[in-house]
Every structure is written in C-alpha cells, then in structure tokens.
Design a protein around this motif. Structure first.
Motif, mmCIF file in Angstrom:
data_model
loop_
_atom_site.group_PDB
_atom_site.id
_atom_site.type_symbol
_atom_site.label_atom_id
_atom_site.label_comp_id
_atom_site.label_asym_id
_atom_site.label_seq_id
_atom_site.Cartn_x
_atom_site.Cartn_y
_atom_site.Cartn_z
ATOM 1 N N GLU A 127 5.955 6.091 -9.758
ATOM 2 C CA GLU A 127 5.161 6.075 -10.984
ATOM 3 C C GLU A 127 5.495 7.284 -11.854
ATOM 4 N N ASP A 169 12.123 -1.035 -4.128
ATOM 5 C CA ASP A 169 10.727 -0.655 -3.888
ATOM 6 C C ASP A 169 10.311 -0.859 -2.433
ATOM 7 N N GLU A 170 10.919 -1.873 -1.781
ATOM 8 C CA GLU A 170 10.546 -2.162 -0.387
ATOM 9 C C GLU A 170 11.258 -1.256 0.612
ATOM 10 N N SER A 227 4.708 3.397 -5.784
ATOM 11 C CA SER A 227 4.382 4.636 -5.079
ATOM 12 C C SER A 227 4.221 5.749 -6.116
ATOM 13 N N ALA A 235 0.390 -6.131 -11.815
ATOM 14 C CA ALA A 235 0.124 -5.861 -10.392
ATOM 15 C C ALA A 235 1.273 -5.084 -9.765
ATOM 16 N N TYR A 236 2.499 -5.365 -10.252
ATOM 17 C CA TYR A 236 3.661 -4.627 -9.771
ATOM 18 C C TYR A 236 3.502 -3.154 -10.111
ATOM 19 N N CYS A 237 3.134 -2.913 -11.332
ATOM 20 C CA CYS A 237 3.008 -1.526 -11.786
ATOM 21 C C CYS A 237 1.964 -0.781 -10.962
ATOM 22 N N ALA A 238 0.875 -1.474 -10.664
ATOM 23 C CA ALA A 238 -0.212 -0.845 -9.907
ATOM 24 C C ALA A 238 0.211 -0.538 -8.473
ATOM 25 N N SER A 239 1.255 -1.259 -7.977
ATOM 26 C CA SER A 239 1.653 -1.081 -6.576
ATOM 27 C C SER A 239 2.718 0.004 -6.390
ATOM 28 N N CYS A 277 7.106 -3.646 -14.912
ATOM 29 C CA CYS A 277 5.805 -3.062 -15.271
ATOM 30 C C CYS A 277 5.207 -3.734 -16.502
ATOM 31 N N ARG A 301 13.252 -4.915 -6.654
ATOM 32 C CA ARG A 301 12.213 -5.216 -5.654
ATOM 33 C C ARG A 301 12.643 -4.710 -4.270
#
Ligand SMILES: [Fe+2]
Length: 187
Positions: free
Chosen positions: A128, A163-164, A124, A118-122, A113, A160
C-alpha cells in the motif's frame, strides 16, 4: 539512486544474480526476494501459463536486485522504479511477451485498485505504501488505456501472483529449474 554494475548476458547470469543477491528480505514481507520470485513463477506454472509468462513471473522483480538501495527505501518515500531497471537490462534478450508484463506489473496494481476496491483493501502495508509512491489507483481513463495495451491481461495475472507470492517456507522448485525455459526464450 545507485545502480549496481551488473551485466546480464546469459540466462545463467540472471539466475546467478537471483541466487546471489536475492537473499534479502522482500520489502517487509516474510520471504526473501528469491523466494518471492520462485513462488510467483511456480504459481504461473501451476495455472498452465505460457513459457513467456512463467519467465515474466520469475524475473518480475529482478530490478530490485539491480539497485543498491536498502529494502525499506519505500519508507523513505523513494520509488526505485524497479520495473524500468529490469527492462533496461533484459529487453534486448527477451521478447515483449516476457518484458511487457514485467514492465506493467506495477501499473497493474494501480489498475486493480481502480477496478476492484476489495483488491486494494487487501494489499499488504508495504504494498500500500509503494502504491502511493507509484501514483495511487488509476483513474477510469487511465484504466481504459491500460487494458487496451498488449499483454495487459498477463500483467494483471502477474500482479496477482506477485501479491500471493509471500508465503513463508512454501516449498517450490529452485531457480535452476527454469534454465531450459529461459534458454528457449533468450536471444
Ligand atoms: Fe514482486
């Protein structure tokens, strides 16, 4: 916080725990904890990761199976520190190359983050929410110290996959597939 009275003495014990307690939904996502862990492990295999990192991906959320709190606990403002719980039970049996990425996978989110807005914005919404409980994005100084740690890169890779690994009905190998791999690492 109530901790389940569980002992993990063999790799079979760990898989039994995952199969028996992993059926709950994964914190507001559309997969169960077990499905989530199996997907993360599968992504590690697909990218030809070391056996240690595959094991880390498989076991990274075992801590969530060790406490008796409801899955919406983050919504109540409580961080279960599941990464610490996993280390508490597994560190005597598995090498640092497995345990350190597990221990650091929450910090890796805080790192990413900082490093990648952009990672932070993506993230869930449940991710968050837990980020805020876990301390929010790292400062530049924290990020520098983090990346200097052994296995920091592996922790970021694990993060990563973490997150996926929320894809409903994705067909991936079962937990038992990883028993031989766990046996080679277990002590
Ligand atoms: Fe996870």
């Amino acid at each position: 916080m109530e901790i389940a009275a569980i002992q993990l003495k063999t790799p079979e014990d760990v898989l039994e725990l995952m199969n028996s307690r992993g059926g709950e939904s994964y914190f507001g996502e559309d997969v169960t904890v077990l499905e989530h862990c199996l997907q993360a492990a599968h992504f590690a295999v697909e990218t030809k990761s070391s056996p240690e990192l595959v094991a880390a991906a498989l076991l990274h959320d075992v801590g969530h199976l060790l406490h008796n709190e409801a899955e919406d606990i983050a919504g109540e403002g409580i961080d279960t520190r599941h990464e610490e719980l996993a280390v508490h039970l597994l560190a005597e049996h598995l090498p640092a190359a497995v345990m350190d990425p597990i221990h650091m996978h929450v910090a890796a989110k805080r790192y990413l983050c900082f490093a990648e807005p952009a990672y932070c914005a993506s993230l869930s919404s449940s991710s968050e929410l837990s980020l805020q409980l876990q301390g929010g994005p790292m400062s530049e100084e924290e990020a520098g110290s983090f990346m200097a740690l052994p296995f920091a890169q592996d922790a970021v890779k694990l993060r990563r996959w973490d997150d996926e690994a929320k894809i409903p009905e994705l067909k991936v190998p079962q937990a038992e597939t990883y028993l031989p791999l766990l046996k080679t690492l277990w002590r």
